[in-house]
Design a protein around this motif. Structure first.
Motif, mmCIF file in Angstrom:
data_model
loop_
_atom_site.group_PDB
_atom_site.id
_atom_site.type_symbol
_atom_site.label_atom_id
_atom_site.label_comp_id
_atom_site.label_asym_id
_atom_site.label_seq_id
_atom_site.Cartn_x
_atom_site.Cartn_y
_atom_site.Cartn_z
ATOM 1 N N THR A 98 2.675 2.101 3.201
ATOM 2 C CA THR A 98 3.505 3.338 3.885
ATOM 3 C C THR A 98 1.865 4.501 3.602
ATOM 4 N N GLY A 99 2.590 5.456 4.367
ATOM 5 C CA GLY A 99 1.337 6.384 4.636
ATOM 6 C C GLY A 99 1.325 6.519 6.078
ATOM 7 N N SER A 100 0.444 7.899 5.686
ATOM 8 C CA SER A 100 0.148 8.444 7.563
ATOM 9 C C SER A 100 -0.206 7.306 8.586
ATOM 10 N N THR A 101 0.168 8.040 9.619
ATOM 11 C CA THR A 101 0.950 7.398 11.055
ATOM 12 C C THR A 101 -1.198 7.286 11.115
ATOM 13 N N GLY A 151 -8.230 -0.711 0.200
ATOM 14 C CA GLY A 151 -6.766 -1.439 0.940
ATOM 15 C C GLY A 151 -7.232 -2.626 2.283
ATOM 16 N N GLU A 152 -8.486 -2.003 2.939
ATOM 17 C CA GLU A 152 -9.087 -2.955 4.380
ATOM 18 C C GLU A 152 -8.993 -4.397 3.617
ATOM 19 N N ALA A 153 -9.960 -4.721 2.321
ATOM 20 C CA ALA A 153 -9.716 -5.423 2.282
ATOM 21 C C ALA A 153 -8.844 -6.432 1.703
ATOM 22 N N GLU A 190 5.821 2.666 7.123
ATOM 23 C CA GLU A 190 6.470 3.328 6.723
ATOM 24 C C GLU A 190 5.206 4.670 7.118
ATOM 25 N N LEU A 191 5.309 4.767 8.391
ATOM 26 C CA LEU A 191 4.231 6.267 8.191
ATOM 27 C C LEU A 191 4.849 7.519 8.297
ATOM 28 N N GLY A 192 4.407 8.499 9.106
ATOM 29 C CA GLY A 192 4.780 10.018 9.131
ATOM 30 C C GLY A 192 6.046 10.104 9.935
ATOM 31 N N THR A 236 3.320 17.855 15.340
ATOM 32 C CA THR A 236 1.983 17.648 14.914
ATOM 33 C C THR A 236 2.996 17.143 13.541
ATOM 34 N N GLU A 237 3.091 15.911 12.931
ATOM 35 C CA GLU A 237 3.435 16.607 10.972
ATOM 36 C C GLU A 237 1.990 17.053 10.285
ATOM 37 N N THR A 238 2.533 18.152 9.917
ATOM 38 C CA THR A 238 2.149 18.966 9.221
ATOM 39 C C THR A 238 2.658 18.743 7.586
ATOM 40 N N TRP A 267 -0.096 -4.597 -5.646
ATOM 41 C CA TRP A 267 0.296 -3.041 -5.290
ATOM 42 C C TRP A 267 -1.318 -2.382 -5.167
ATOM 43 N N LYS A 268 -1.367 -1.970 -4.206
ATOM 44 C CA LYS A 268 -2.703 -0.821 -3.619
ATOM 45 C C LYS A 268 -2.136 1.222 -4.002
ATOM 46 N N PRO A 269 -1.801 0.764 -4.861
ATOM 47 C CA PRO A 269 -1.330 2.245 -4.355
ATOM 48 C C PRO A 269 -1.957 3.841 -4.752
ATOM 49 N N SER A 270 -1.789 5.199 -3.551
ATOM 50 C CA SER A 270 -2.881 6.060 -3.522
ATOM 51 C C SER A 270 -3.809 6.310 -4.268
ATOM 52 N N GLU A 271 -5.171 6.401 -3.636
ATOM 53 C CA GLU A 271 -6.239 6.573 -5.356
ATOM 54 C C GLU A 271 -6.187 7.816 -5.646
ATOM 55 N N ILE A 272 -5.146 8.525 -4.745
ATOM 56 C CA ILE A 272 -4.697 10.402 -5.759
ATOM 57 C C ILE A 272 -4.072 9.813 -7.459
ATOM 58 N N ILE A 325 0.818 -1.018 0.211
ATOM 59 C CA ILE A 325 0.174 0.336 -0.260
ATOM 60 C C ILE A 325 0.951 1.160 -0.138
ATOM 61 N N SER A 326 0.432 2.112 -1.085
ATOM 62 C CA SER A 326 1.668 3.032 -0.803
ATOM 63 C C SER A 326 1.149 4.606 -0.844
ATOM 64 N N ALA A 327 1.693 5.716 -0.503
ATOM 65 C CA ALA A 327 1.403 6.982 -0.118
ATOM 66 C C ALA A 327 1.045 7.274 -1.892
ATOM 67 N N PHE A 328 0.788 8.476 -1.820
ATOM 68 C CA PHE A 328 0.297 10.018 -3.035
ATOM 69 C C PHE A 328 2.125 10.880 -3.611
ATOM 70 N N ASN A 329 2.910 10.579 -2.359
ATOM 71 C CA ASN A 329 4.114 11.908 -2.415
ATOM 72 C C ASN A 329 5.036 10.630 -2.504
ATOM 73 N N PHE A 330 5.633 9.906 -2.733
ATOM 74 C CA PHE A 330 6.532 9.710 -3.206
ATOM 75 C C PHE A 330 5.332 7.907 -4.239
HETATM 76 P P1 NAD Z 1 -2.249 8.326 3.237
HETATM 77 O O1 NAD Z 1 -2.232 7.572 4.327
HETATM 78 O O2 NAD Z 1 -4.122 9.283 3.605
HETATM 79 O O3 NAD Z 1 -2.510 7.397 2.369
HETATM 80 C C1 NAD Z 1 -1.886 6.183 2.098
HETATM 81 C C2 NAD Z 1 -2.437 5.023 1.666
HETATM 82 O O4 NAD Z 1 -2.657 4.087 2.034
HETATM 83 C C3 NAD Z 1 -3.077 4.851 0.521
HETATM 84 O O5 NAD Z 1 -3.072 4.258 -0.670
HETATM 85 C C4 NAD Z 1 -4.639 5.430 0.748
HETATM 86 O O6 NAD Z 1 -5.375 4.754 -0.128
HETATM 87 C C5 NAD Z 1 -4.534 3.803 2.420
HETATM 88 N N1 NAD Z 1 -5.464 3.976 3.162
HETATM 89 C C6 NAD Z 1 -5.809 4.621 3.721
HETATM 90 N N2 NAD Z 1 -6.809 4.586 5.361
HETATM 91 C C7 NAD Z 1 -6.413 2.907 4.568
HETATM 92 C C8 NAD Z 1 -6.878 1.847 5.095
HETATM 93 N N3 NAD Z 1 -7.655 2.136 6.779
HETATM 94 N N4 NAD Z 1 -6.723 0.275 4.990
HETATM 95 C C9 NAD Z 1 -5.636 0.607 4.040
HETATM 96 N N5 NAD Z 1 -4.909 1.248 3.169
HETATM 97 C C10 NAD Z 1 -5.720 2.389 4.180
HETATM 98 O O7 NAD Z 1 -1.251 9.162 2.769
HETATM 99 P P2 NAD Z 1 -0.910 10.271 1.889
HETATM 100 O O8 NAD Z 1 -1.448 11.514 2.262
HETATM 101 O O9 NAD Z 1 -1.218 9.292 0.712
HETATM 102 O O10 NAD Z 1 0.688 10.197 2.283
HETATM 103 C C11 NAD Z 1 1.121 11.072 3.081
HETATM 104 C C12 NAD Z 1 1.048 10.696 4.387
HETATM 105 O O11 NAD Z 1 2.501 9.632 4.078
HETATM 106 C C13 NAD Z 1 2.371 11.596 5.633
HETATM 107 O O12 NAD Z 1 2.086 11.573 6.692
HETATM 108 C C14 NAD Z 1 3.669 10.949 5.306
HETATM 109 O O13 NAD Z 1 4.428 11.381 5.939
HETATM 110 C C15 NAD Z 1 3.786 9.480 4.904
HETATM 111 N N6 NAD Z 1 4.706 8.816 4.155
HETATM 112 C C16 NAD Z 1 5.907 7.893 5.086
HETATM 113 C C17 NAD Z 1 6.868 7.455 4.067
HETATM 114 C C18 NAD Z 1 7.831 6.644 4.427
HETATM 115 O O14 NAD Z 1 8.228 5.927 4.183
HETATM 116 N N7 NAD Z 1 7.236 6.515 6.152
HETATM 117 C C19 NAD Z 1 6.928 7.962 2.596
HETATM 118 C C20 NAD Z 1 5.984 8.301 2.104
HETATM 119 C C21 NAD Z 1 5.050 9.311 2.661
#
Ligand code: NAD
Length: 506
Positions: free
Chosen positions: A237-240, A222-224, A260-262, A392-394, A179-184, A153-158
């Motif tokens: 990888t994504g938000s906390t 993603g949850e499924a 890999e979170l915030g 806070t992470e903004t 692979w479930k990328p960000s929907e963005i 599961i990956s985030a939009f910014n990478f």
């Molecule tokens: P986000 O958490 O909103 O989304 C990340 C991914 O998780 C997306 O694909 C989203 O669809 C999925 N997702 C969201 N809720 C879910 C759930 N309940 N179950 C399964 N999947 C779910 O993050 P974002 O806005 O795309 O990215 C920014 C965040 O990612 C920031 O907090 C940043 O620090 C973090 N980030 C961390 C790393 C790292 O390596 N530590 C790298 C890149 C981004």
């Protein structure tokens, strides 16, 4: 202008082998943060599709795990070749879809190429230990085996590099990948998948068709994936916030996760620091990618002896940084990903003021021809203390300035946030540098000296501690997370060891 971004995106996708019918006409609209225009419309998967997809991934895994490691590495070598051939195409598509400047889009693809090179070598080094057995006539060793389908599961910014860290390792380790990328950012995901499919075609019959599958959709989809017990590893990888939703679900079925979170990363600036180096390092880390990196610099903790000079130099540097069109050469800061990200930045600055901060910068920059994009003016905020907003992470270019004279106090401030991803110190004092890197120093997964916290290399294991999830992706021995370890004992003596031999009279 609008038509041209869409047309460019479609042209780049076609060059990378993505069929036009897959990226137009679907119900999920993809927009570019550059000007808010529509650049594609894709069809998302439903949560109910996940079960069949996992079954196909399992079948692919059962074949792939029998292909020798170095042959699996050959697939990744071929992927590296595709990426080299399409570096410009994919890099530009990253810029159009997620708004980072072109050099950063290209840099992301270079990271993909680098991890491919790393993984090719790794495919011949998936070795375990031989261990001295305490039993006579016995040999003991550990063996590393493929694990199963891996959910990424990956985030939009990478949007592409994070996938490649996971996928290059997982594939050489003998796993299949969903692979479930960000929907963005589904378009870059489709391009990557297409390039990998081309590499699979070149490899031939050894690569099963469903080795890589794409799951487009939001958190519900993603949850499924997260809940499916046939997926032994979820690398998310994504938000906390997302990590806290995912971790207990995977744990509830005793699955394994790499999270890999915030980040809320700091740099400590000491009196002996080379201030030229520090100013450059701070600016790069704080405003690069418009503050939308997990490793972005968000706090500096400065000694009072150099504080005024440093703040003055940073104000001058910030005044010269203009946000602009990320496709234009020379632009250093592009847009935020969407309107909500801009509103979050505004709200954070308002809270910082309410908590006693003095804000320099902030607000929205107007970029000619790109008026609908949300371009931020990077902000420098002098804070009286590490208040709630500083902890806070903004996800925006806001840099808080704090003051601490004593090194222990500075380290304590740095460590006193819930996130533990990346950190740095600028000093020419050896004792301070080594203290910062020691057990009583930074509590982050990444700790640097005389370089900012962002811009990690693929050779090291990337990841952090505390609220950052504790996971490790990419280099070092992170590959072990994608395999299962077996300990094997062989008795070549013809006799049972005494302790086992006396127990039963059979
Ligand atoms: P986000 O958490 O909103 O989304 C990340 C991914 O998780 C997306 O694909 C989203 O669809 C999925 N997702 C969201 N809720 C879910 C759930 N309940 N179950 C399964 N999947 C779910 O993050 P974002 O806005 O795309 O990215 C920014 C965040 O990612 C920031 O907090 C940043 O620090 C973090 N980030 C961390 C790393 C790292 O390596 N530590 C790298 C890149 C981004």
């Amino acid at each position: 202008m609008t038509a041209s971004l869409a047309a460019t995106a479609q042209d780049l996708l076609a060059r990378m082998g993505v069929d036009a019918s897959l990226v137009t006409g679907g119900p999920l609209t993809v927009t570019s943060p550059i000007d808010g225009s529509e650049i594609g419309a894709v069809t998302p998967s439903a949560a109910s599709d996940v079960s069949a997809l996992v079954a196909r991934s399992q079948a692919a895994f059962q074949a792939w795990r029998q292909v020798p490691g170095p042959r699996r590495g050959e697939l990744i070598r071929l992927l590296g070749e595709e990426l080299r051939a399409h570096k410009d195409d994919l890099g530009r598509l990253v810029t159009i879809e997620c708004g980072k400047i072109v050099s950063e889009g290209l840099g992301e693809v270079q990271e993909m190429i680098d991890i491919c090179d790393f993984a090719v070598g790794l495919s011949r080094q998936l070795h375990g230990l031989t261990i001295a057995s305490e039993r006579p006539g016995h040999a003991m060793r550990e063996t590393w085996h493929p694990l199963g389908p891996v959910g990424v599961i990956s985030a939009f910014n990478f949007p592409v590099a994070v996938w490649s860290w996971n996928t290059a390792l997982a594939l050489v380790c003998g796993d299949s990948v969903i692979w479930k990328p960000s929907e963005i950012t589904p378009l870059t995901a489709m391009a990557c998948t297409s390039l990998l499919k081309r590499a699979m075609d070149k490899l031939g019959a050894d690569a099963p068709a469903d080795l890589i599958q794409l799951l487009i959709g939001d958190g519900a989809v993603g949850e499924a994936l997260v809940d499916d017990p046939r997926v032994p590893l979820i690398s998310a990888t994504g938000s906390t916030r997302m990590g806290k939703a995912v971790a207990p679900r995977v744990a509830a079925r005793l699955g394994r996760s790499i999270l890999e979170l915030g980040g809320n990363n700091a740099a400590i600036i000491r009196p002996t620091a080379d201030l030229d180096l520090a100013v450059r390092g701070i600016c790069f880390s704080a405003v690069g990618t418009a503050g939308q990196r997990c490793t972005s610099l968000r706090r500096i903790i400065v000694h009072s002896a150099i504080r005024d000079e440093l703040v003055q130099r940073l104000k001058t540097a910030y005044a010269s940084i203009r946000a602009g069109d990320p496709l234009v050469d020379g632009t250093l800061v592009g847009p935020l990903i969407h309107e909500k990200a801009f509103a979050d930045m505004d709200a954070a600055l308002a809270q910082a003021k309410a908590e006693g901060g003095t804000v320099h910068g902030g607000g929205r920059a107007q970029v000619a021809g790109r008026e609908a994009g949300f371009y931020p003016v990077p902000a420098l905020v002098e804070m009286p203390a590490q208040t709630a907003i500083v902890e806070t992470e903004t996800f925006a270019p806001i840099l808080y300035v704090l003051t601490a004279d004593n090194l222990d106090e500075a380290i304590a401030l740095q460590n006193a946030v819930p996130q533990g991803l990346s950190s740095s110190i600028f000093t020419n004092d050896l004792r301070e540098a080594e203290t910062f890197l020691s057990a009583v120093g930074s509590d982050c997964g990444i700790a640097n000296v005389n370089i900012g916290p962002s811009g990690a290399e693929i050779g090291g294991a990337f990841g952090g501690e505390k609220d950052t999830g504790g996971g490790r992706e990419s280099g070092s021995d992170a590959w072990k997370g994608y395999m299962r370890r077996a300990t094997n004992t062989v008795n070549y003596s013809g006799a049972l060891p005494l302790a086992q031999g006396v127990k039963f009279d059979i």
